[in-house]
Design a protein around this motif. Sequence first.
Motif, PDB file in Angstrom:
ATOM      1  N   ASP A  93       0.654  -1.123  -0.114  1.00 56.33           N
ATOM      2  CA  ASP A  93      -0.102   0.184  -0.011  1.00 56.33           C
ATOM      3  C   ASP A  93       0.983   1.270   0.048  1.00 56.33           C
ATOM      4  O   ASP A  93       0.436   2.311   0.311  1.00 56.33           O
ATOM      5  CB  ASP A  93      -1.046   0.037   1.159  1.00 56.33           C
ATOM      6  N   PHE A  94       2.350   1.316  -0.230  1.00 56.51           N
ATOM      7  CA  PHE A  94       3.017   2.303  -0.179  1.00 56.51           C
ATOM      8  C   PHE A  94       2.580   3.267  -1.120  1.00 56.51           C
ATOM      9  O   PHE A  94       2.745   4.726  -1.120  1.00 56.51           O
ATOM     10  CB  PHE A  94       4.497   2.181  -0.223  1.00 56.51           C
ATOM     11  N   LYS A  95       2.010   2.926  -2.403  1.00 52.41           N
ATOM     12  CA  LYS A  95       1.548   4.044  -3.421  1.00 52.41           C
ATOM     13  C   LYS A  95       0.687   4.807  -2.928  1.00 52.41           C
ATOM     14  O   LYS A  95       0.830   6.088  -3.140  1.00 52.41           O
ATOM     15  CB  LYS A  95       1.235   3.390  -4.929  1.00 52.41           C
ATOM     16  N   ILE A  96      -0.471   4.169  -2.177  1.00 52.76           N
ATOM     17  CA  ILE A  96      -1.582   4.963  -1.653  1.00 52.76           C
ATOM     18  C   ILE A  96      -1.061   5.949  -0.406  1.00 52.76           C
ATOM     19  O   ILE A  96      -1.454   7.140  -0.501  1.00 52.76           O
ATOM     20  CB  ILE A  96      -2.521   4.100  -1.020  1.00 52.76           C
ATOM     21  N   ALA A  97      -0.014   5.498  -0.016  1.00 53.10           N
ATOM     22  CA  ALA A  97       0.431   6.028   1.314  1.00 53.10           C
ATOM     23  C   ALA A  97       1.250   7.440   0.674  1.00 53.10           C
ATOM     24  O   ALA A  97       1.082   8.527   1.539  1.00 53.10           O
ATOM     25  CB  ALA A  97       1.515   5.311   2.078  1.00 53.10           C
TER      26      ALA A  97
END
Length: 229
Positions: A206-210
């Motif tokens: 989920d790093f892209k959303i973060a």
Amino acid sequence: MTKTTREVNIVQNITEFRKELEGKDCVLVAVSKTKPAEVIMEAYEAGHRVFGENKVQELTGKYEKLPKDIEWHMIGHLQRNKVKYIAEFVSLIHSADSPRLLRAINKEGKKAGRVVPCLLQVHIAEEESKYGFDEKEILNLLENGFFEELPFVQVRGLMGMATFTDNQTQIRKEFQSLAALYHRLNERTLPENVKMEVLSMGMSGDFKIALDEGSNMVRVGSAIFGARN
Ligand SMILES: *Cc1c(COP(=O)(O)O)cnc(C)c1O
């Protein structure tokens, strides 16, 4: 390790992450838990210096064995009686999740003669969890002068973990709530040893959303080192 069992190209993975995140002013914590020293050294030789571990024993073992210019981050739940093993060298404790733990960190920081950098872990996931503050608890601590009694703790920001789910909308909402709290706290007059400069959120899935939601520190394990057993 033979070529056939090494399907993960760590050097390529870490190099790509480093490039992408540097451009975004985001710190990459390479989560090396369960991975042996020689795997960490591959990332080290590719230029990386910031690694995250979630168990005290593994963290101290790797600290002793590996080059001393590595910055070690503690990202997992930390028991008060184990703070003494890491207070001397840990670069950042992401998982400061209770007043009692913060007091223990202060005590061990004092003994070690150093101010220990920490993040307040905030409970943002829908899942029930014993770990992490909510906003009200943090506000109470700020209003009650709690941090003023902890001169050997430096709070640098917040850390949160989203619910383990495929629902991107929910993950985004949870990261938004953490980012909003971070900004609200930043608008307050904070004690000298409490700063809001690090927002640690985002992992492999989920790093892209973060990043979209303002994270400036991501904790990435499996996307760099491959799956853990
Ligand atoms: C294991 C772990 C990570 C990294 O997880 P990946 O999905 O492998 O990227 C990040 N944060 C915490 C707190 C962890 O325990």
